[in-house]
Design a protein around this motif. Sequence first.
Motif, PDB file in Angstrom:
ATOM      1  N   ALA A  75      54.813  22.811 -52.225  1.00 19.76           N
ATOM      2  CA  ALA A  75      53.677  22.477 -51.357  1.00 19.76           C
ATOM      3  C   ALA A  75      53.778  21.059 -50.800  1.00 19.76           C
ATOM      4  CB  ALA A  75      52.367  22.632 -52.142  1.00 19.76           C
ATOM      5  N   PHE A  76      54.503  20.198 -51.510  1.00 21.87           N
ATOM      6  CA  PHE A  76      54.622  18.811 -51.041  1.00 21.87           C
ATOM      7  C   PHE A  76      55.495  18.698 -49.790  1.00 21.87           C
ATOM      8  CE2 PHE A  76      53.383  18.309 -55.463  1.00 21.87           C
ATOM      9  CZ  PHE A  76      52.387  17.345 -55.358  1.00 21.87           C
ATOM     10  N   SER A  77      56.247  19.745 -49.501  1.00 20.66           N
ATOM     11  CA  SER A  77      57.029  19.750 -48.261  1.00 20.66           C
ATOM     12  C   SER A  77      56.350  20.574 -47.176  1.00 20.66           C
ATOM     13  CB  SER A  77      58.438  20.312 -48.512  1.00 20.66           C
ATOM     14  OG  SER A  77      58.371  21.668 -48.939  1.00 20.66           O
ATOM     15  N   GLY A  78      55.183  21.141 -47.501  1.00 26.08           N
ATOM     16  CA  GLY A  78      54.452  21.950 -46.538  1.00 26.08           C
ATOM     17  C   GLY A  78      53.428  21.141 -45.763  1.00 26.08           C
ATOM     18  N   SER A  79      52.725  21.817 -44.879  1.00 31.74           N
ATOM     19  CA  SER A  79      51.802  21.125 -43.970  1.00 31.74           C
ATOM     20  C   SER A  79      50.506  20.692 -44.652  1.00 31.74           C
ATOM     21  CB  SER A  79      51.471  22.046 -42.786  1.00 31.74           C
ATOM     22  OG  SER A  79      50.864  23.246 -43.247  1.00 31.74           O
ATOM     23  N   THR A  80      50.061  21.420 -45.673  1.00 28.50           N
ATOM     24  CA  THR A  80      48.748  21.140 -46.254  1.00 28.50           C
ATOM     25  C   THR A  80      48.669  19.755 -46.876  1.00 28.50           C
ATOM     26  OG1 THR A  80      48.374  23.481 -46.693  1.00 28.50           O
ATOM     27  CG2 THR A  80      47.047  21.919 -47.922  1.00 28.50           C
ATOM     28  N   VAL A  81      49.620  19.423 -47.732  1.00 27.31           N
ATOM     29  CA  VAL A  81      49.591  18.127 -48.403  1.00 27.31           C
ATOM     30  C   VAL A  81      49.674  16.992 -47.388  1.00 27.31           C
ATOM     31  CG1 VAL A  81      50.838  16.609 -49.980  1.00 27.31           C
ATOM     32  CG2 VAL A  81      50.485  19.007 -50.578  1.00 27.31           C
ATOM     33  N   TRP A  82      50.541  17.161 -46.386  1.00 28.82           N
ATOM     34  CA  TRP A  82      50.656  16.117 -45.364  1.00 28.82           C
ATOM     35  C   TRP A  82      49.397  16.013 -44.528  1.00 28.82           C
ATOM     36  CZ3 TRP A  82      53.964  12.279 -45.250  1.00 28.82           C
ATOM     37  CH2 TRP A  82      55.136  12.403 -46.011  1.00 28.82           C
ATOM     38  N   LEU A  83      48.692  17.133 -44.364  1.00 27.38           N
ATOM     39  CA  LEU A  83      47.429  17.107 -43.639  1.00 27.38           C
ATOM     40  C   LEU A  83      46.378  16.344 -44.433  1.00 27.38           C
ATOM     41  CD1 LEU A  83      46.051  18.172 -41.064  1.00 27.38           C
ATOM     42  CD2 LEU A  83      45.327  20.179 -42.379  1.00 27.38           C
ATOM     43  N   VAL A  84      46.363  16.535 -45.747  1.00 24.31           N
ATOM     44  CA  VAL A  84      45.420  15.813 -46.594  1.00 24.31           C
ATOM     45  C   VAL A  84      45.683  14.306 -46.531  1.00 24.31           C
ATOM     46  CG1 VAL A  84      44.717  15.424 -48.983  1.00 24.31           C
ATOM     47  CG2 VAL A  84      45.029  17.763 -48.146  1.00 24.31           C
ATOM     48  N   ILE A  85      46.959  13.919 -46.634  1.00 25.30           N
ATOM     49  CA  ILE A  85      47.313  12.488 -46.559  1.00 25.30           C
ATOM     50  C   ILE A  85      46.904  11.918 -45.201  1.00 25.30           C
ATOM     51  CG2 ILE A  85      49.194  10.816 -46.660  1.00 25.30           C
ATOM     52  CD1 ILE A  85      50.725  12.823 -48.417  1.00 25.30           C
ATOM     53  N   MET A  86      47.160  12.684 -44.136  1.00 28.58           N
ATOM     54  CA  MET A  86      46.804  12.242 -42.780  1.00 28.58           C
ATOM     55  C   MET A  86      45.310  11.999 -42.658  1.00 28.58           C
ATOM     56  SD  MET A  86      45.291  13.410 -39.756  1.00 28.58           S
ATOM     57  CE  MET A  86      45.440  15.189 -39.716  1.00 28.58           C
ATOM     58  N   VAL A  87      44.519  12.900 -43.243  1.00 29.49           N
ATOM     59  CA  VAL A  87      43.065  12.797 -43.149  1.00 29.49           C
ATOM     60  C   VAL A  87      42.585  11.460 -43.716  1.00 29.49           C
ATOM     61  CG1 VAL A  87      40.969  13.675 -44.230  1.00 29.49           C
ATOM     62  CG2 VAL A  87      42.504  15.246 -43.075  1.00 29.49           C
ATOM     63  N   PHE A  88      43.078  11.092 -44.878  1.00 29.56           N
ATOM     64  CA  PHE A  88      42.634   9.846 -45.503  1.00 29.56           C
ATOM     65  C   PHE A  88      43.146   8.619 -44.744  1.00 29.56           C
ATOM     66  CE2 PHE A  88      42.127  12.657 -49.245  1.00 29.56           C
ATOM     67  CZ  PHE A  88      40.813  12.340 -49.556  1.00 29.56           C
ATOM     68  N   ALA A  89      44.377   8.658 -44.284  1.00 31.95           N
ATOM     69  CA  ALA A  89      44.933   7.518 -43.546  1.00 31.95           C
ATOM     70  C   ALA A  89      44.198   7.309 -42.228  1.00 31.95           C
ATOM     71  CB  ALA A  89      46.424   7.731 -43.289  1.00 31.95           C
ATOM     72  N   LEU A  90      43.940   8.401 -41.510  1.00 31.68           N
ATOM     73  CA  LEU A  90      43.237   8.296 -40.235  1.00 31.68           C
ATOM     74  C   LEU A  90      41.809   7.803 -40.434  1.00 31.68           C
ATOM     75  CD1 LEU A  90      43.636   8.854 -37.190  1.00 31.68           C
ATOM     76  CD2 LEU A  90      42.675  11.129 -37.576  1.00 31.68           C
ATOM     77  N   SER A  91      41.148   8.297 -41.473  1.00 26.85           N
ATOM     78  CA  SER A  91      39.786   7.864 -41.758  1.00 26.85           C
ATOM     79  C   SER A  91      39.727   6.367 -42.033  1.00 26.85           C
ATOM     80  CB  SER A  91      39.240   8.620 -42.977  1.00 26.85           C
ATOM     81  OG  SER A  91      39.192   9.998 -42.728  1.00 26.85           O
ATOM     82  N   ASN A  92      40.731   5.877 -42.741  1.00 28.01           N
ATOM     83  CA  ASN A  92      40.767   4.449 -43.046  1.00 28.01           C
ATOM     84  C   ASN A  92      40.881   3.608 -41.776  1.00 28.01           C
ATOM     85  OD1 ASN A  92      41.285   1.996 -44.785  1.00 28.01           O
ATOM     86  ND2 ASN A  92      43.251   2.134 -43.751  1.00 28.01           N
ATOM     87  N   GLY A  93      41.755   4.033 -40.870  1.00 28.62           N
ATOM     88  CA  GLY A  93      41.944   3.269 -39.642  1.00 28.62           C
ATOM     89  C   GLY A  93      40.697   3.220 -38.778  1.00 28.62           C
ATOM     90  N   ILE A  94      40.043   4.369 -38.611  1.00 35.66           N
ATOM     91  CA  ILE A  94      38.838   4.416 -37.793  1.00 35.66           C
ATOM     92  C   ILE A  94      37.692   3.669 -38.475  1.00 35.66           C
ATOM     93  CG2 ILE A  94      37.131   5.956 -36.744  1.00 35.66           C
ATOM     94  CD1 ILE A  94      39.347   8.061 -36.550  1.00 35.66           C
ATOM     95  N   GLY A  95      37.591   3.836 -39.793  1.00 31.88           N
ATOM     96  CA  GLY A  95      36.527   3.150 -40.526  1.00 31.88           C
ATOM     97  C   GLY A  95      36.650   1.636 -40.460  1.00 31.88           C
ATOM     98  N   LYS A  96      37.865   1.112 -40.572  1.00 31.95           N
ATOM     99  CA  LYS A  96      38.074  -0.337 -40.529  1.00 31.95           C
ATOM    100  C   LYS A  96      37.715  -0.944 -39.178  1.00 31.95           C
ATOM    101  CE  LYS A  96      41.716  -2.324 -42.100  1.00 31.95           C
ATOM    102  NZ  LYS A  96      43.134  -2.632 -42.370  1.00 31.95           N
TER     103      LYS A  96
END
Length: 481
Positions: free
Chosen positions: A88-109
């Motif tokens: 699963a770590f090479s699939g889209s779901t895990v990378w989507l979860v990581i993306m969600v948190f990273a993007l949220s941080n950028g917009i929030g800051k």
Amino acid sequence: MLSSLVLVLVFYVLACTMTFGEGSVLSPASFVYAGVFLAVIVLLLTGALADWVVVLGASSLMILTDALFRKMGIMQEPVFTMSGLFGAFSGSTVWLVIMVFALSNGIGKSGLLNRIAIAILSLFPPTYTGAVVAMMCTGTVLSPLIPSVNAKVNILIPFATSTTEEMKIHPRSKGALGLFTACYLPAYLGGNAFLTGSVYVSVICGFVASYGQALGVPGASFNFVSWLAAASVWFIILLAGTFVFCTIVCRPAEKVEFSKTFFKDRLKEMGPMSRDEKLAAWILVIALALWSTSSIHGMDTGMIGWAAICVMCATGLIAPSDLNTKIPWSLVIFIGSLLGMANYMSTLGWSDAIAGLLGPILAPVVASPWIFVPFICIFTYLLRFLIIEQNTALVVVMAIFGGLMGAAGIDLYVIIFVEFMSSMCWTVPYMNPFAMATLGVAGGKYVTFPEMRKASILYMIINLAGCTLSIPLWYALGYIG
């Protein structure tokens, strides 16, 4: 903790012992999986170890047992592999979860969401009903703009507290609960109606794909528009129910108003938009446009988000260190490892075995979506009193009912969406730590947990109605055959 670990060891030893029996329909690996899976549930229920330690340790134990059993001649071919358990770590779901948190941080800051929230709140009349509508509209508008429900709620809840104080509404009163609920439900739960509105959505999509692969029944795939369409009835009922509760049930007996310039003054204090806010706004608009038109251009939703993150890094909105400190890596490990374990439920025969055992008993329930959907809602509400972790509750529900979905003509999206939305209640404090954290952000003066429990009961009623009334829509969309 010691008793839980001893029980886990007993499960594991019994499972390994059962593999030596002859004539069993299930393989030795099946019993190893069952023993480890039961051990995982016990450890997650008791909280003896951190959740990511439990699932990572369980995956490691299965791989080590696999090697040992092949050395002993009990198993001939490898079953538990790195690619299987950690694929699963090479699939889209895990990378989507990581993306969600990273993007949220950028917009929030950038401060952009704070400005948007104040700007929307300043548009409404300075009355109690106006404040309720303003809070609900702000939460709804912010929902698709940022995937972190924590960020949205943490931005809005202080506004609910300050508005309650400005209106001179009494602490722990109906009016205070009304303003709190108008903020909390649309922002925290309403985000689940948007593909980009909640990290839970990416987790749901991951489980749909993972269980679909494991059960040999491909689950539905979504883009921004199709997800919103599938959740639209549930979302409308959530907003309608929240509005009725806040404006009628929680309306203060006395007339309350606040300064007409209360939010406008705050907007003026912020001054003109900063460079970071403008950059975040442009990046967000372009990303939203690409997300909502993915069915036309065919670009992957997750990779659109990652492209936006790279632009944020290049422009300084996200610092390289943020990827180390702002992303909950333990949650990423937990989700990825749990998805890997879920794939083995069917391949090792347990889905068929459970379905064969429970199928005749549960056939009347599963046969009709009008019975099955509300049953899963109520079953999950009760299950959450015993199971603290949402993903664990989903695993238990899928272990019982997942294998029955194909024959019933119900897409895995339906059961996973219904279960996950139902598991987000907070009837008792331990059910939902995030709800308790929100009370802390709100200050704990105007709304305490006994009042917030009423909002949970409201949500449970709304969710039951929303999921049940979504059945005709799901028929029309082909998720129920």
